[in-house]
Structures are given as structure tokens and as C-alpha cells.
Design an enzyme around this catalytic site. Structure first.
Site, PDB file in Angstrom:
ATOM      1  CG  HIS A 218      -2.030  -1.234   1.091  1.00 22.22           C
ATOM      2  ND1 HIS A 218      -2.018  -2.052   1.859  1.00 22.22           N
ATOM      3  CD2 HIS A 218      -3.268  -1.070   0.391  1.00 22.22           C
ATOM      4  CE1 HIS A 218      -2.875  -2.999   1.566  1.00 22.22           C
ATOM      5  NE2 HIS A 218      -3.508  -2.298   0.728  1.00 22.22           N
TER       6      HIS A 218
ATOM      7  CG  HIS B  11      -4.048  -5.602  -3.426  1.00 25.91           C
ATOM      8  ND1 HIS B  11      -3.598  -4.211  -3.662  1.00 25.91           N
ATOM      9  CD2 HIS B  11      -4.557  -5.789  -2.198  1.00 25.91           C
ATOM     10  CE1 HIS B  11      -4.309  -3.736  -2.850  1.00 25.91           C
ATOM     11  NE2 HIS B  11      -4.543  -4.564  -1.719  1.00 25.91           N
TER      12      HIS B  11
ATOM     13  CB  CYS C  71     -11.558  -4.476   4.664  1.00 24.48           C
ATOM     14  SG  CYS C  71     -13.002  -3.455   4.335  1.00 24.48           S
TER      15      CYS C  71
ATOM     16  CG  HIS D  55      -5.416  -7.712   1.915  1.00 23.99           C
ATOM     17  ND1 HIS D  55      -5.423  -6.794   2.974  1.00 23.99           N
ATOM     18  CD2 HIS D  55      -5.617  -6.959   1.027  1.00 23.99           C
ATOM     19  CE1 HIS D  55      -5.442  -5.540   2.446  1.00 23.99           C
ATOM     20  NE2 HIS D  55      -5.230  -5.572   1.111  1.00 23.99           N
TER      21      HIS D  55
ATOM     22  CD  GLU E  18     -10.527  -5.382  11.110  1.00 21.49           C
ATOM     23  OE1 GLU E  18     -10.941  -4.495  10.839  1.00 21.49           O
ATOM     24  OE2 GLU E  18      -9.829  -6.039  10.168  1.00 21.49           O
TER      25      GLU E  18
ATOM     26  CE1 TYR F 143     -11.154   0.935  -1.973  1.00 21.21           C
ATOM     27  CE2 TYR F 143     -12.034  -1.236  -2.085  1.00 21.21           C
ATOM     28  CZ  TYR F 143     -11.047  -0.185  -1.508  1.00 21.21           C
ATOM     29  OH  TYR F 143     -10.589  -0.627  -0.565  1.00 21.21           O
TER      30      TYR F 143
ATOM     31  CD  GLU G 218      -6.474   0.092   0.719  1.00 25.51           C
ATOM     32  OE1 GLU G 218      -6.530  -0.930  -0.019  1.00 25.51           O
ATOM     33  OE2 GLU G 218      -6.634  -0.029   1.954  1.00 25.51           O
TER      34      GLU G 218
ATOM     35  CD  GLU H 194      -8.212  -3.126  -1.102  1.00 21.47           C
ATOM     36  OE1 GLU H 194      -7.543  -3.559  -0.269  1.00 21.47           O
ATOM     37  OE2 GLU H 194      -9.573  -3.137  -0.749  1.00 21.47           O
TER      38      GLU H 194
ATOM     39  CD1 TRP I  19     -14.670  -0.140   2.333  1.00 18.08           C
ATOM     40  CD2 TRP I  19     -12.894   1.450   1.880  1.00 18.08           C
ATOM     41  NE1 TRP I  19     -13.915  -0.019   3.346  1.00 18.08           N
ATOM     42  CE2 TRP I  19     -12.928   0.697   3.284  1.00 18.08           C
ATOM     43  CE3 TRP I  19     -11.882   2.133   1.285  1.00 18.08           C
ATOM     44  CZ2 TRP I  19     -11.931   0.981   4.120  1.00 18.08           C
ATOM     45  CZ3 TRP I  19     -10.879   2.481   2.181  1.00 18.08           C
ATOM     46  CH2 TRP I  19     -10.895   1.964   3.605  1.00 18.08           C
TER      47      TRP I  19
END
Length: 179
Positions: free
Chosen positions: A27, A34, A69, A71, A89, A106, A116, A118, A163
Site C-alpha cells: 500500500h 490486489h 476488510c 486480504h 480483527e 475500486y 487502495e 482492489e 468504499w
């Protein structure tokens, strides 16, 4: 003993995996495309969990956003990644994980210039009980009625991640646990 770095899956424009990179380094002002995911968690009363990003976050610190959110790791199923990330989280066990916006994608630039970029399918999940979030991830949280969230994002978009506004704008049907 050193900790294994968290990797993200790099993608070609068509969504094909083309490699990996360390999350800690990906980032930047020139973030490559990604794989990611976004999840909206609902409780048994139909309220949705919103979280305020920790002030120590590299991108969009202190803004309100969806529940969480993340990955997926290379080769990791998105459902498994969502379950793992909810526990890490938010300290929540989630169930009934369902895709709501499978093609969400986005690119956004925060005030510091970090991008960002993604392909980020959006999911819903259910949870019982309140979160016990990790302090390095979440500063605050609240259960809110879906209509109240839509109204708040529309009235004060600057207080929310870009987002979540885009996700709510394209969501088909009612924004609820049944979506």
C-alpha cells in the site's frame, strides 16, 4: 524466531493472480491491483456492525467503515479468510457468510496519497454478541440500523471510508442480513 510476513495476492487487470507481495509494503502511492474482501456483519436484530478504523492505520485512519476488510492469503478461500479476519480483527465468530457484491472493485486515494487498488468482493455475515476488537485495527464500533447507516453515509460522506459509500450505492435490493 521471526514472524512470517503477511502476503497479498497481486492481480492482472482481468483478476488473474500474477504473484504476491508483502502486505506491509504493497500500500503506497502506486499500489498494484490486489485481492481483498469487505464484510458487513449483522446481528440477530438485523443491525449492521460499523467500525471506526484505528488511528494507527496506514490508510484512512479514524474513519468509519463497514464491519471489516482484509486480504486472503495466497491459495486461501475467501470464506475462510473472512472467518479468520473476523476473529483476528473483531474477536467475533461469524456464520452464514454470503457474497453480496461479487464483482466489487475500486481504487481510492486517501489524504496522505496512499492508494487502495482492489478487486474486493463484498460479503455479509452474522454474529452473536458484541465484538472485542483488536486495538490496532478498530478504535470504536457500533451496531446500527441499515437505514440509519445509509442516511449517515449520505449526509456525512467525509466521515466514512469511500468504499462503504460506493458499496451501499451499488447494493442491489435491501441492505440487510437477507441480502
Amino acid at each position: 524466531m521471526s514472524e512470517t510476513p503477511e502476503l497479498v495476492v497481486l492481480l492482472a487487470d482481468d483478476g488473474t493472480p500474477i504473484g504476491t507481495a508483502e502486505k506491509a509494503t504493497v500500500h503506497t502511492e502506486d499500489t498494484p491491483l490486489h485481492q481483498a474482501f469487505s464484510c458487513h456483519v449483522f446481528d440477530d436484530a438485523g443491525r449492521v456492525l460499523v467500525t471506526r478504523r484505528a488511528l494507527s492505520k496506514k490508510t484512512w485512519p479514524g474513519v468509519w467503515t463497514n464491519s471489516f476488510c482484509g486480504h486472503p492469503a495466497p491459495g486461501e478461500d475467501l470464506g475462510e479468510a473472512i472467518t479468520r479476519r473476523a476473529e483476528r480483527e473483531l474477536g467475533l465468530a461469524v456464520s452464514d457468510v454470503r457474497v453480496a457484491l461479487p464483482d466489487f472493485r475500486y481504487r481510492a486515494v486517501d489524504a496522505s496519497g496512499v492508494v487502495e487498488n482492489e478487486i474486493c468482493p463484498v460479503y455479509t455475515a452474522r454474529a452473536s454478541g458484541d465484538p472485542q476488537p483488536a486495538a490496532d485495527e478498530v478504535a470504536e464500533w457500533a451496531w446500527v440500523e441499515p437505514d440509519a447507516l445509509r442516511s449517515a453515509v449520505a449526509a456525512t460522506p467525509f466521515a466514512y471510508s469511500p468504499w462503504i459509500g460506493w458499496q451501499l450505492a451499488v447494493w442491489q435490493g435491501a441492505y440487510s442480513a437477507e441480502s
